[in-house]
Design an enzyme around this catalytic site. Structure first.
Site, PDB file in Angstrom:
ATOM      1  N   TYR A 218      -1.644  -1.205  10.778  1.00 25.08           N
ATOM      2  CA  TYR A 218      -1.835  -1.436   9.327  1.00 25.08           C
ATOM      3  C   TYR A 218      -0.665  -0.865   8.529  1.00 25.08           C
ATOM      4  CZ  TYR A 218      -3.655  -1.384   4.604  1.00 25.08           C
ATOM      5  OH  TYR A 218      -3.791  -1.563   3.243  1.00 25.08           O
TER       6      TYR A 218
ATOM      7  N   SER B  33       0.877  -1.181   0.000  1.00 25.33           N
ATOM      8  CA  SER B  33       0.000   0.000   0.000  1.00 25.33           C
ATOM      9  C   SER B  33       0.910   1.225   0.000  1.00 25.33           C
ATOM     10  CB  SER B  33      -0.835  -0.018   1.286  1.00 25.33           C
ATOM     11  OG  SER B  33      -1.406   1.250   1.529  1.00 25.33           O
TER      12      SER B  33
HETATM   13  N1  LIG Z   1      -8.764  -0.821  -1.050  1.00 23.16           N
HETATM   14  C1  LIG Z   1      -7.787  -0.009  -0.675  1.00 23.16           C
HETATM   15  O1  LIG Z   1      -7.978   1.225  -0.500  1.00 23.16           O
HETATM   16  C2  LIG Z   1      -6.389  -0.543  -0.500  1.00 23.16           C
HETATM   17  C3  LIG Z   1      -5.316   0.365  -0.527  1.00 23.16           C
HETATM   18  C4  LIG Z   1      -4.031  -0.131  -0.373  1.00 23.16           C
HETATM   19  C5  LIG Z   1      -3.817  -1.493  -0.198  1.00 23.16           C
HETATM   20  N2  LIG Z   1      -4.871  -2.348  -0.161  1.00 23.16           N
HETATM   21  C6  LIG Z   1      -4.610  -3.780   0.048  1.00 23.16           C
HETATM   22  O2  LIG Z   1      -5.212  -4.524  -0.991  1.00 23.16           O
HETATM   23  C7  LIG Z   1      -5.406  -5.862  -0.552  1.00 23.16           C
HETATM   24  C8  LIG Z   1      -6.775  -6.330  -1.004  1.00 23.16           C
HETATM   25  O3  LIG Z   1      -7.779  -5.627  -0.304  1.00 23.16           O
HETATM   26  P1  LIG Z   1      -9.082  -5.026  -1.002  1.00 23.16           P
HETATM   27  O4  LIG Z   1      -8.946  -3.574  -1.028  1.00 23.16           O
HETATM   28  O5  LIG Z   1      -9.372  -5.751  -2.251  1.00 23.16           O
HETATM   29  O6  LIG Z   1     -10.155  -5.363   0.144  1.00 23.16           O
HETATM   30  P2  LIG Z   1     -11.412  -6.321   0.203  1.00 23.16           P
HETATM   31  O7  LIG Z   1     -12.365  -6.002  -0.899  1.00 23.16           O
HETATM   32  O8  LIG Z   1     -11.896  -6.214   1.610  1.00 23.16           O
HETATM   33  O9  LIG Z   1     -10.821  -7.773  -0.052  1.00 23.16           O
HETATM   34  C9  LIG Z   1     -10.106  -8.475   0.921  1.00 23.16           C
HETATM   35  C10 LIG Z   1     -10.013  -9.945   0.514  1.00 23.16           C
HETATM   36  O10 LIG Z   1      -9.253 -10.639   1.499  1.00 23.16           O
HETATM   37  C11 LIG Z   1      -9.993 -11.741   1.998  1.00 23.16           C
HETATM   38  N3  LIG Z   1      -9.677 -11.925   3.408  1.00 23.16           N
HETATM   39  C12 LIG Z   1      -9.889 -11.032   4.416  1.00 23.16           C
HETATM   40  N4  LIG Z   1      -9.524 -11.565   5.587  1.00 23.16           N
HETATM   41  C13 LIG Z   1      -9.070 -12.814   5.311  1.00 23.16           C
HETATM   42  C14 LIG Z   1      -8.561 -13.874   6.107  1.00 23.16           C
HETATM   43  N5  LIG Z   1      -8.462 -13.753   7.436  1.00 23.16           N
HETATM   44  N6  LIG Z   1      -8.179 -15.026   5.512  1.00 23.16           N
HETATM   45  C15 LIG Z   1      -8.299 -15.168   4.164  1.00 23.16           C
HETATM   46  N7  LIG Z   1      -8.768 -14.204   3.362  1.00 23.16           N
HETATM   47  C16 LIG Z   1      -9.158 -13.050   3.922  1.00 23.16           C
HETATM   48  C17 LIG Z   1     -11.457 -11.367   1.770  1.00 23.16           C
HETATM   49  O11 LIG Z   1     -12.282 -12.500   1.578  1.00 23.16           O
HETATM   50  P3  LIG Z   1     -13.124 -13.254   2.727  1.00 23.16           P
HETATM   51  O12 LIG Z   1     -13.892 -12.208   3.473  1.00 23.16           O
HETATM   52  O13 LIG Z   1     -13.973 -14.207   1.939  1.00 23.16           O
HETATM   53  O14 LIG Z   1     -12.115 -13.958   3.561  1.00 23.16           O
HETATM   54  C18 LIG Z   1     -11.364 -10.617   0.438  1.00 23.16           C
HETATM   55  O15 LIG Z   1     -11.368 -11.540  -0.625  1.00 23.16           O
HETATM   56  C19 LIG Z   1      -5.186  -5.852   0.954  1.00 23.16           C
HETATM   57  O16 LIG Z   1      -3.915  -6.389   1.243  1.00 23.16           O
HETATM   58  C20 LIG Z   1      -5.214  -4.357   1.308  1.00 23.16           C
HETATM   59  O17 LIG Z   1      -4.452  -4.068   2.461  1.00 23.16           O
HETATM   60  C21 LIG Z   1      -6.158  -1.913  -0.318  1.00 23.16           C
END
Ligand SMILES: NC(=O)c1ccc[n+]([C@@H]2O[C@H](COP(=O)([O-])OP(=O)(O)OC[C@H]3O[C@@H](n4cnc5c(N)ncnc54)[C@H](OP(=O)(O)O)[C@@H]3O)[C@@H](O)[C@H]2O)c1
Length: 254
Positions: A149, A136
């Site tokens: 985080y 991130s």
């Molecule tokens: N969106 C942003 O603004 C942003 C910015 C910078 C970085 N990121 C990073 O991008 C990555 C993806 O996040 P996203 O934004 O796509 O969020 P998201 O839509 O909440 O997706 C998170 C994914 O991780 C899975 N997950 C969550 N907890 C888990 C666990 N304990 N075990 C296994 N799977 C788990 C969830 O599925 P289940 O609920 O089915 O487990 C979901 O598929 C993360 O590493 C996040 O830190 C996001």
């Protein structure tokens, strides 16, 4: 022979975008997340490829090894490892639930590290193999109100960049994707949707496409979005105390 990508956090947001990108390129998939029903639905969306689903909570110690053992038992060779699953939490460190923050460290850091460790020897046996670790823009400075985080993402960036050097001359490339605010479920899970940092969230499709292309070109680090690139560059030159103050400001309400 068909290639196979393992994607964690495949059920929503960036992870699901990666699923579509790999599927469009004809990869077979191993998908990991907690929600088995969603994994089943995704599996049936892509009948033209082999999709293996593993419902696993990666915040539980030992889960990464269980995923590895399951993949090994099925005789699947992984060509691309996408360490994407992660979550954040907003609030003063000491006021947030300790158990939840420990689970965040376990998921964002430990599971990512252990999956990389278990799969790396076989990835090195492949002709060409990719690792994509999702960090991130939080990786570039301390983040008050999301202290744990931001620290987990600094770890992901540092760990991944170190591996790039260790793996020079091998068949494996390591790319770190550093998105800024992106429209996924992350915002509601972390309770950051109403903050200044989320006032210009990018589309998850565009962020995933940029990460995917960077990974396929073997790039070291990809920061998505012009403003985010500028912010990361500024963080290199500003005192870290000022970086922390700016991070605290953008964590405030719009
Ligand atoms: N969106 C942003 O603004 C942003 C910015 C910078 C970085 N990121 C990073 O991008 C990555 C993806 O996040 P996203 O934004 O796509 O969020 P998201 O839509 O909440 O997706 C998170 C994914 O991780 C899975 N997950 C969550 N907890 C888990 C666990 N304990 N075990 C296994 N799977 C788990 C969830 O599925 P289940 O609920 O089915 O487990 C979901 O598929 C993360 O590493 C996040 O830190 C996001």
């Amino acid at each position: 022979m068909k290639r196979t990508a393992l994607i964690t956090g495949a059920t929503s947001g960036l992870g699901y975008e990666f699923v579509k990108l790999f599927a469009a390129d004809g990869y077979n998939l191993v998908l990991v997340a907690r929600n088995n029903q969603k994994l089943e639905e995704i599996k049936h969306t892509f009948p033209h490829i082999e999709v293996t689903i593993i419902a696993k909570d990666l915040s539980v110690p030992g889960a990464a090894n269980e995923v590895f053992q399951e993949v090994k038992k099925k005789g699947i060779n992984i060509d691309a490892l996408i360490n994407n699953a992660g979550f954040g939490l907003m609030g003063n460190f000491v006021d947030l639930d300790l158990q939840k923050q420990s689970e965040m460290i376990q998921l964002n850091i430990t599971a990512l590290t252990e999956l990389t460790y278990y799969f790396l020897p076989s990835l090195k046996q492949q002709n060409k193999a990719r690792i994509l670790n999702v960090a991130s823009t939080a990786a570039f400075q301390p983040g008050p109100l999301m202290a744990v985080y931001y620290a987990t993402k600094a770890y992901v960036l540092s760990f991944s960049e170190a591996l790039v050097e260790e793996l020079k001359g091998s068949s494996v490339t390591v790319t770190t994707l550093c998105p800024g605010a992106t429209k996924t479920n992350f915002g509601s899970v972390a309770s950051v949707e109403g903050t200044k940092m989320f006032s210009r969230a990018m589309s998850s499709k565009i962020v995933a496409q940029q990460g995917y292309q960077a990974m396929m070109h073997g790039k070291r680090v990809i920061i998505t979005g012009g403003l985010n690139k500028a912010g990361a560059l500024a963080a290199k030159f500003l005192p870290r105390s000022l970086g922390a103050k700016i991070a605290m400001y953008v964590a405030g309400e719009k």
